[in-house]
Scaffold this motif. Sequence first.
Motif, PDB file in Angstrom:
ATOM      1  N   THR A   1     -16.169  -1.008   1.596  1.00 50.10           N
ATOM      2  CA  THR A   1     -14.818  -1.044   2.143  1.00 50.10           C
ATOM      3  C   THR A   1     -13.964  -2.045   1.372  1.00 50.10           C
ATOM      4  O   THR A   1     -12.779  -1.799   1.110  1.00 50.10           O
ATOM      5  CB  THR A   1     -14.858  -1.438   3.633  1.00 50.10           C
ATOM      6  N   THR A   2     -14.564  -3.154   0.984  1.00 54.01           N
ATOM      7  CA  THR A   2     -13.836  -4.177   0.224  1.00 54.01           C
ATOM      8  C   THR A   2     -13.355  -3.632  -1.110  1.00 54.01           C
ATOM      9  O   THR A   2     -12.212  -3.872  -1.519  1.00 54.01           O
ATOM     10  CB  THR A   2     -14.733  -5.404  -0.013  1.00 54.01           C
TER      11      THR A   2
ATOM     12  N   SER B   1     -10.473  -1.327  -0.474  1.00 58.02           N
ATOM     13  CA  SER B   1      -9.307  -2.109  -0.082  1.00 58.02           C
ATOM     14  C   SER B   1      -8.635  -2.727  -1.299  1.00 58.02           C
ATOM     15  O   SER B   1      -7.403  -2.676  -1.443  1.00 58.02           O
ATOM     16  CB  SER B   1      -9.725  -3.204   0.904  1.00 58.02           C
TER      17      SER B   1
ATOM     18  N   ALA C   1      -5.131  -2.892   3.591  1.00 54.10           N
ATOM     19  CA  ALA C   1      -5.912  -3.836   4.392  1.00 54.10           C
ATOM     20  C   ALA C   1      -7.261  -3.223   4.779  1.00 54.10           C
ATOM     21  O   ALA C   1      -7.347  -2.024   5.063  1.00 54.10           O
ATOM     22  CB  ALA C   1      -5.140  -4.221   5.645  1.00 54.10           C
ATOM     23  N   PRO C   2      -8.338  -4.038   4.792  1.00 60.65           N
ATOM     24  CA  PRO C   2      -9.676  -3.530   5.123  1.00 60.65           C
ATOM     25  C   PRO C   2      -9.742  -2.771   6.439  1.00 60.65           C
ATOM     26  O   PRO C   2     -10.434  -1.760   6.553  1.00 60.65           O
ATOM     27  CB  PRO C   2     -10.529  -4.810   5.168  1.00 60.65           C
TER      28      PRO C   2
ATOM     29  N   VAL D   1      -8.463   0.667   5.923  1.00 63.44           N
ATOM     30  CA  VAL D   1      -9.429   1.439   5.140  1.00 63.44           C
ATOM     31  C   VAL D   1     -10.544   1.939   6.042  1.00 63.44           C
ATOM     32  O   VAL D   1     -10.959   3.098   5.967  1.00 63.44           O
ATOM     33  CB  VAL D   1      -9.998   0.592   3.981  1.00 63.44           C
TER      34      VAL D   1
END
Length: 237
Positions: free
Chosen positions: A29-30, A33, A39-40, A43
């Motif tokens: 996810t990072t 993002s 923004a995480p 996402v």
Amino acid sequence: MANGKISENIEEYLEVLYCNGSNGEQVSTTKLSDELGIAPGSVTQMLKKLEKLGYIRYTPYKGATLSHEGMRIARKITRKHRILEKFLLDVLKVKEENVHEQACEMEHTLSDEAERALCNMLQHPDVSPDDSVIPACNFNFESCNQCFSQKDFDQIMNREVNLLCISELTSDTEGTISFIRGNPDLLDDISNLNIKVGNTLLYSVEDNQNEDNYVVIIDGEKFNIPAEMANNIFIGI
């Protein structure tokens, strides 16, 4: 939109997943993002939506991988983007620093027919200006010669399998050669090695530490394949 009801936003997510995990790698996810500038939390919500739509497999706190259908869509939009970059730079002479952004704007509206025409005009390119591999087309041909010979676009069928070329493989993989891309000279060079559609190909990460050449086993015989060929020999996954 290039894919019917699929939104440009969804296509962008799938494209980033493909660019970071085309061989089934999990993308965090990072990472998504950072690359999308979102923004995480947002996402994460989109990943849950994409999983419900059947485009990805999502594991909370770990990331996502593309499903078969997600891979098909992602390959298609990534291919259009990279062909457009090649066209913008090599034919239209757009400044190199501008081609990525302009290709992003154009990729979602480029028809499959126009994509095919660009590919033929550019003589079946294998890499974009930044040397990223251009994915294979979704058309059900075994070689570019077959594509060029089919004049009526409405008669062209889509293939069922997703494809990866030798140089895109990042894990031990076995598959059947399903498509060989290239101009007539390259196709002849590959054919002269007795490499053809239908052969079984084995790829081992342990044998491949040199990006200029790729070691593969094809129907029991070891081959040292140069990068130009490796970008253009595809197996079904």
